[in-house]
Design a protein around this motif. Sequence first.
Motif, PDB file in Angstrom:
ATOM      1  N   GLY A 193     -19.036 -25.023  55.755  1.00 51.93           N
ATOM      2  CA  GLY A 193     -18.081 -24.775  57.207  1.00 51.93           C
ATOM      3  C   GLY A 193     -17.050 -25.607  57.356  1.00 51.93           C
ATOM      4  O   GLY A 193     -17.693 -27.038  57.035  1.00 51.93           O
ATOM      5  N   SER A 194     -16.375 -25.392  58.443  1.00 50.39           N
ATOM      6  CA  SER A 194     -15.759 -27.003  58.648  1.00 50.39           C
ATOM      7  C   SER A 194     -16.276 -27.333  60.139  1.00 50.39           C
ATOM      8  O   SER A 194     -17.332 -27.032  60.504  1.00 50.39           O
ATOM      9  CB  SER A 194     -14.377 -25.594  59.366  1.00 50.39           C
ATOM     10  N   PRO A 195     -15.676 -28.703  60.088  1.00 53.94           N
ATOM     11  CA  PRO A 195     -16.447 -28.883  61.676  1.00 53.94           C
ATOM     12  C   PRO A 195     -16.060 -28.808  62.736  1.00 53.94           C
ATOM     13  O   PRO A 195     -14.714 -27.805  62.900  1.00 53.94           O
ATOM     14  CB  PRO A 195     -15.837 -31.136  61.187  1.00 53.94           C
ATOM     15  N   PRO A 227     -10.191 -27.898  66.028  1.00 52.77           N
ATOM     16  CA  PRO A 227      -9.725 -26.264  66.321  1.00 52.77           C
ATOM     17  C   PRO A 227      -9.662 -24.894  65.445  1.00 52.77           C
ATOM     18  O   PRO A 227      -8.903 -26.000  64.081  1.00 52.77           O
ATOM     19  CB  PRO A 227      -7.765 -26.587  67.057  1.00 52.77           C
ATOM     20  N   ALA A 228     -10.198 -24.642  65.235  1.00 54.49           N
ATOM     21  CA  ALA A 228     -10.026 -23.625  63.880  1.00 54.49           C
ATOM     22  C   ALA A 228      -9.003 -22.952  63.433  1.00 54.49           C
ATOM     23  O   ALA A 228      -7.658 -23.527  64.030  1.00 54.49           O
ATOM     24  CB  ALA A 228     -10.403 -21.997  64.639  1.00 54.49           C
ATOM     25  N   THR A 229      -9.086 -23.159  62.030  1.00 52.33           N
ATOM     26  CA  THR A 229      -7.442 -23.183  61.270  1.00 52.33           C
ATOM     27  C   THR A 229      -7.111 -21.726  60.594  1.00 52.33           C
ATOM     28  O   THR A 229      -5.936 -21.418  60.455  1.00 52.33           O
ATOM     29  CB  THR A 229      -7.865 -24.183  60.006  1.00 52.33           C
ATOM     30  N   LEU A 230      -8.673 -20.782  60.578  1.00 56.75           N
ATOM     31  CA  LEU A 230      -7.741 -19.306  60.680  1.00 56.75           C
ATOM     32  C   LEU A 230      -9.302 -18.532  61.571  1.00 56.75           C
ATOM     33  O   LEU A 230      -9.679 -19.238  62.103  1.00 56.75           O
ATOM     34  CB  LEU A 230      -8.765 -19.288  58.959  1.00 56.75           C
ATOM     35  N   ASN A 231      -8.335 -17.657  61.910  1.00 55.16           N
ATOM     36  CA  ASN A 231      -8.876 -16.000  62.843  1.00 55.16           C
ATOM     37  C   ASN A 231      -9.282 -14.549  62.166  1.00 55.16           C
ATOM     38  O   ASN A 231      -7.874 -14.835  61.380  1.00 55.16           O
ATOM     39  CB  ASN A 231      -7.977 -16.475  63.884  1.00 55.16           C
ATOM     40  N   THR A 232     -10.001 -13.779  62.571  1.00 52.67           N
ATOM     41  CA  THR A 232      -9.720 -13.165  61.768  1.00 52.67           C
ATOM     42  C   THR A 232      -8.738 -11.879  62.596  1.00 52.67           C
ATOM     43  O   THR A 232      -8.537 -10.909  61.432  1.00 52.67           O
ATOM     44  CB  THR A 232     -11.192 -12.551  62.077  1.00 52.67           C
ATOM     45  N   ALA A 233      -8.414 -12.246  63.162  1.00 49.81           N
ATOM     46  CA  ALA A 233      -7.076 -11.691  63.669  1.00 49.81           C
ATOM     47  C   ALA A 233      -6.236 -11.567  62.992  1.00 49.81           C
ATOM     48  O   ALA A 233      -5.915 -10.419  62.393  1.00 49.81           O
ATOM     49  CB  ALA A 233      -6.647 -11.635  65.281  1.00 49.81           C
TER      50      ALA A 233
END
Length: 85
Positions: free
Chosen positions: A41-43, A47-53
């Motif tokens: 996974g990502s650290p 901030p997150a780079t992908l989201n399910t939306a």
Amino acid sequence: MAPRPKSTGSHVRRAICGLAGALAVALALPAASPAALLTVGSPLSVPATLNTAEDLAYPGTYTAVPPTPEYPTGRVHTFHFGSDA
């Protein structure tokens, strides 16, 4: 009076104490392992780079509503269900 010979019970007690001490030392030391660490996974420090939306082709759901100026087609797209949180 002649000295009494040592009983075998003292030898057994001494052996049991020695084994118990060795076991305590073995349990107190950390276990060594040659296994490598694998990062999945990502650290979480960025901030997150992908989201399910928007990024993962998550279909979401369309809800029928009465047509309004805000929703002239009578459909509202919802990216997430409450259970996705």
